[in-house]
Design a protein around this motif. Structure first.
Motif, PDB file in Angstrom:
ATOM      1  N   ASN A   1       0.839  -1.188   0.000  1.00 13.51           N
ATOM      2  CA  ASN A   1       0.000   0.000   0.000  1.00 13.51           C
ATOM      3  C   ASN A   1       0.881   1.247   0.000  1.00 13.51           C
ATOM      4  N   VAL A   2       0.863   1.966  -1.092  1.00 12.29           N
ATOM      5  CA  VAL A   2       1.751   3.121  -1.261  1.00 12.29           C
ATOM      6  C   VAL A   2       1.227   4.312  -0.462  1.00 12.29           C
ATOM      7  N   PRO A   3       2.113   5.010   0.264  1.00 14.32           N
ATOM      8  CA  PRO A   3       1.664   6.169   1.036  1.00 14.32           C
ATOM      9  C   PRO A   3       1.304   7.348   0.146  1.00 14.32           C
ATOM     10  N   MET A   4       0.655   8.324   0.751  1.00 11.95           N
ATOM     11  CA  MET A   4       0.352   9.568   0.049  1.00 11.95           C
ATOM     12  C   MET A   4       1.633  10.373  -0.136  1.00 11.95           C
ATOM     13  N   GLY A   5       1.506  11.514  -0.795  1.00 16.43           N
ATOM     14  CA  GLY A   5       2.679  12.337  -1.044  1.00 16.43           C
ATOM     15  C   GLY A   5       3.372  12.814   0.214  1.00 16.43           C
ATOM     16  N   ASN A   6       2.636  12.872   1.333  1.00 10.12           N
ATOM     17  CA  ASN A   6       3.238  13.313   2.594  1.00 10.12           C
ATOM     18  C   ASN A   6       3.916  12.171   3.354  1.00 10.12           C
ATOM     19  N   GLY A   7       3.960  10.993   2.726  1.00 11.34           N
ATOM     20  CA  GLY A   7       4.629   9.862   3.345  1.00 11.34           C
ATOM     21  C   GLY A   7       3.764   9.069   4.309  1.00 11.34           C
ATOM     22  N   LYS A   8       2.503   9.473   4.488  1.00 12.65           N
ATOM     23  CA  LYS A   8       1.617   8.807   5.432  1.00 12.65           C
ATOM     24  C   LYS A   8       0.558   7.987   4.693  1.00 12.65           C
ATOM     25  N   THR A   9      -0.052   7.070   5.427  1.00 12.32           N
ATOM     26  CA  THR A   9      -1.206   6.342   4.906  1.00 12.32           C
ATOM     27  C   THR A   9      -2.420   6.695   5.747  1.00 12.32           C
ATOM     28  N   ASP A  10      -3.590   6.498   5.180  1.00 11.14           N
ATOM     29  CA  ASP A  10      -4.845   6.798   5.870  1.00 11.14           C
ATOM     30  C   ASP A  10      -5.868   5.778   5.405  1.00 11.14           C
ATOM     31  N   GLU A  11      -6.533   5.124   6.344  1.00 13.70           N
ATOM     32  CA  GLU A  11      -7.457   4.058   5.966  1.00 13.70           C
ATOM     33  C   GLU A  11      -8.647   4.551   5.162  1.00 13.70           C
ATOM     34  N   ASN A  12      -8.927   5.852   5.201  1.00 16.52           N
ATOM     35  CA  ASN A  12     -10.056   6.416   4.455  1.00 16.52           C
ATOM     36  C   ASN A  12      -9.632   7.045   3.133  1.00 16.52           C
ATOM     37  N   ILE A  13      -8.353   6.922   2.786  1.00 14.44           N
ATOM     38  CA  ILE A  13      -7.847   7.507   1.541  1.00 14.44           C
ATOM     39  C   ILE A  13      -7.277   6.404   0.663  1.00 14.44           C
ATOM     40  N   TYR A  14      -7.759   6.366  -0.567  1.00 18.26           N
ATOM     41  CA  TYR A  14      -7.224   5.436  -1.557  1.00 18.26           C
ATOM     42  C   TYR A  14      -6.295   6.219  -2.473  1.00 18.26           C
ATOM     43  N   VAL A  15      -5.048   5.760  -2.564  1.00 24.80           N
ATOM     44  CA  VAL A  15      -4.061   6.445  -3.390  1.00 24.80           C
ATOM     45  C   VAL A  15      -4.147   5.926  -4.819  1.00 24.80           C
ATOM     46  N   ILE A  16      -4.386   6.831  -5.747  1.00 27.09           N
ATOM     47  CA  ILE A  16      -4.432   6.484  -7.171  1.00 27.09           C
ATOM     48  C   ILE A  16      -3.007   6.517  -7.704  1.00 27.09           C
ATOM     49  N   ASN A  17      -2.463   5.351  -7.971  1.00 30.59           N
ATOM     50  CA  ASN A  17      -1.078   5.243  -8.421  1.00 30.59           C
ATOM     51  C   ASN A  17      -0.961   3.935  -9.191  1.00 30.59           C
ATOM     52  N   SER A  18      -0.712   4.017 -10.496  1.00 33.30           N
ATOM     53  CA  SER A  18      -0.732   2.821 -11.333  1.00 33.30           C
ATOM     54  C   SER A  18       0.312   1.798 -10.902  1.00 33.30           C
ATOM     55  N   GLU A  19       1.485   2.265 -10.487  1.00 32.08           N
ATOM     56  CA  GLU A  19       2.521   1.337 -10.056  1.00 32.08           C
ATOM     57  C   GLU A  19       2.125   0.619  -8.770  1.00 32.08           C
TER      58      GLU A  19
ATOM     59  N   ASP B   1      -3.635   5.090 -20.458  1.00 31.31           N
ATOM     60  CA  ASP B   1      -2.684   5.389 -21.536  1.00 31.31           C
ATOM     61  C   ASP B   1      -1.443   6.131 -21.052  1.00 31.31           C
ATOM     62  N   THR B   2      -1.304   6.296 -19.743  1.00 30.79           N
ATOM     63  CA  THR B   2      -0.178   7.094 -19.252  1.00 30.79           C
ATOM     64  C   THR B   2       1.167   6.403 -19.471  1.00 30.79           C
ATOM     65  N   HIS B   3       1.134   5.079 -19.685  1.00 31.56           N
ATOM     66  CA  HIS B   3       2.398   4.372 -19.959  1.00 31.56           C
ATOM     67  C   HIS B   3       2.994   4.799 -21.303  1.00 31.56           C
ATOM     68  N   LEU B   4       2.197   5.469 -22.138  1.00 33.73           N
ATOM     69  CA  LEU B   4       2.676   5.953 -23.434  1.00 33.73           C
ATOM     70  C   LEU B   4       3.377   7.298 -23.329  1.00 33.73           C
ATOM     71  N   VAL B   5       3.363   7.887 -22.137  1.00 34.53           N
ATOM     72  CA  VAL B   5       4.013   9.179 -21.902  1.00 34.53           C
ATOM     73  C   VAL B   5       5.245   8.920 -21.036  1.00 34.53           C
ATOM     74  N   PRO B   6       6.431   8.923 -21.613  1.00 39.64           N
ATOM     75  CA  PRO B   6       7.647   8.596 -20.854  1.00 39.64           C
ATOM     76  C   PRO B   6       7.815   9.487 -19.624  1.00 39.64           C
ATOM     77  N   GLY B   7       8.127   8.873 -18.504  1.00 45.01           N
ATOM     78  CA  GLY B   7       8.386   9.616 -17.280  1.00 45.01           C
ATOM     79  C   GLY B   7       7.163  10.217 -16.628  1.00 45.01           C
ATOM     80  N   SER B   8       5.974   9.829 -17.078  1.00 45.53           N
ATOM     81  CA  SER B   8       4.755  10.438 -16.545  1.00 45.53           C
ATOM     82  C   SER B   8       4.420   9.873 -15.172  1.00 45.53           C
ATOM     83  N   LEU B   9       3.703  10.663 -14.391  1.00 45.66           N
ATOM     84  CA  LEU B   9       3.234  10.245 -13.081  1.00 45.66           C
ATOM     85  C   LEU B   9       1.787  10.693 -12.934  1.00 45.66           C
ATOM     86  N   ARG B  10       0.920   9.752 -12.596  1.00 39.93           N
ATOM     87  CA  ARG B  10      -0.480  10.044 -12.335  1.00 39.93           C
ATOM     88  C   ARG B  10      -0.751   9.649 -10.893  1.00 39.93           C
ATOM     89  N   LEU B  11      -0.889  10.643 -10.040  1.00 44.72           N
ATOM     90  CA  LEU B  11      -0.993  10.394  -8.611  1.00 44.72           C
ATOM     91  C   LEU B  11      -2.136  11.217  -8.027  1.00 44.72           C
TER      92      LEU B  11
END
Length: 357
Positions: free
Chosen positions: A112-130, A319-329
């Protein structure tokens, strides 16, 4: 003896808009679905003296339009603000008092990947393809070798729960320069584009909304599934409830296609296998051949979308894998609504508005 009057009262009386948001600039995305607020700040709504009135009115607008976009950067919106905002939209629009924000079943997953602040929250789902690739690693062996059928992406959130999500709110923190759009489709209009006789038949049906991946993923990771998940009724690990194919939106009183198609729908109940396939394929055919029922969001950094899962389906564009170096978070909070129901006295959107569209 006089005839008894028919009871035409709805289970939930539709909420009425009070006008508290009339000061906000907006654009209707299409005649059928979607509204965009180009300059509004959610933090201002949360700080308003009439916060409850504004949020209740916003819940009505979201429920009528299906989805609302806040285009201006919401960079001042903290995680707790996002949670509070989403929770209040559900609470003030009449969800069951005992319900709250959804807890993702796989929150305990070590991947389970943390949010941008480095924390996790049981009520927040992180959108991150990886991160999703790691959490659902048990599905990798089942990936098809043929080109992906993107129609499978359509869904409404948490239909695998006895009490699914009513409102979901997504803050997109990072997005590629192009690609990664999300689409929403009006379940109201999908219902209205089906013949009256077939609609009447669909109203008699339910569907099983199974999502066995949660149990296989937790077993593979050797951790316990979260429970309860936003409602006392979302407490087991079967993830296979039956929901009505056509449901009523409690806020508007309008009928929508609900459990007739989508990622989580595994079977139409009480029909033969071919009939199940035929019904779901027909509903998907109507959806994919009517793109005027779609509102499309090209994400910009720190923009927000909030939608009503009771009346829209949505799909991310992979389709974000078609954009080199892209991040969708992004980070998403979801309110948990009532057990889905079909009110026999509810009407369609077109009937309610007296409109052909």
């Amino acid at each position: 003896m006089p005839f008894a009057l028919l009871d035409t009262k709805l289970i939930h009386e539709p909420l009425k808009y009070s006008g508290s948001l009339d000061h906000l600039e907006f654009i209707e995305v299409t005649p059928i679905i979607g509204r965009e607020y180009p300059t509004a700040k959610i933090k201002d709504i949360l700080g308003a003296s009439n916060i409850e009135q504004q949020i209740r009115d916003l819940a009505i607008i979201i429920s009528e339009r299906g989805v609302c976009f806040f285009r201006a950067s919401q960079d001042d919106l903290e995680v707790e603000d996002l949670k509070k905002f989403t929770d209040l939209v559900g609470k003030l629009s009449g969800r069951p008092k005992e319900n709250g924000l959804h807890v993702h079943p796989l929150y305990r997953d070590p991947a389970n990947v943390p949010m941008g602040n480095g924390k996790t929250d049981e009520n927040i789902y992180v959108i991150n393809s990886e991160a999703q690739k790691k959490m659902y690693r048990s599905m990798i062996k089942n990936r098809p070798v043929e080109p992906q059928d993107l129609a499978r992406e359509w869904h409404s959130d948490a239909t695998f729960e006895s009490c699914p999500s009513d409102f979901s709110c997504l803050l997109m923190q990072e997005t590629p320069p192009h690609g990664g759009d999300t689409l929403w489709y009006s379940g109201y209009e999908l219902y209205d584009r089906i013949s009256p006789s077939f609609r009447a038949y669909l109203e008699t049906l339910t569907a099983t909304c199974a999502q066995p991946v949660f149990r296989t993923a937790s077993a593979a990771g050797n951790y316990a599934i979260m429970s309860p998940r936003g409602s006392p009724l979302n407490a087991d690990d079967s993830f296979a409830p039956s929901h009505p194919v056509i449901r009523t939106n409690r806020v508007t009183g309008w009928k929508s296609v609900f459990a007739g198609l989508g990622l989580h729908v595994s079977r139409i109940n009480d029909v033969y296998t071919y009939e199940d396939q035929m019904i779901r394929e027909y509903l998907m055919r109507v959806l994919t051949r009517n793109h005027d029922c779609v509102a499309r969001m090209h994400w910009t950094k720190n923009s927000v979308a909030i939608w009503n899962n009771s009346c829209v389906f949505h799909a991310a564009t992979p389709d974000t894998h078609l954009v080199p170096g892209s991040l969708r978070l992004g980070i998403r909070a979801s309110s948990i609504g009532e057990v889905p129901y079909l009110d026999p006295n509810s009407t369609s959107r077109r009937e309610a508005l007296g409109s052909a569209t």
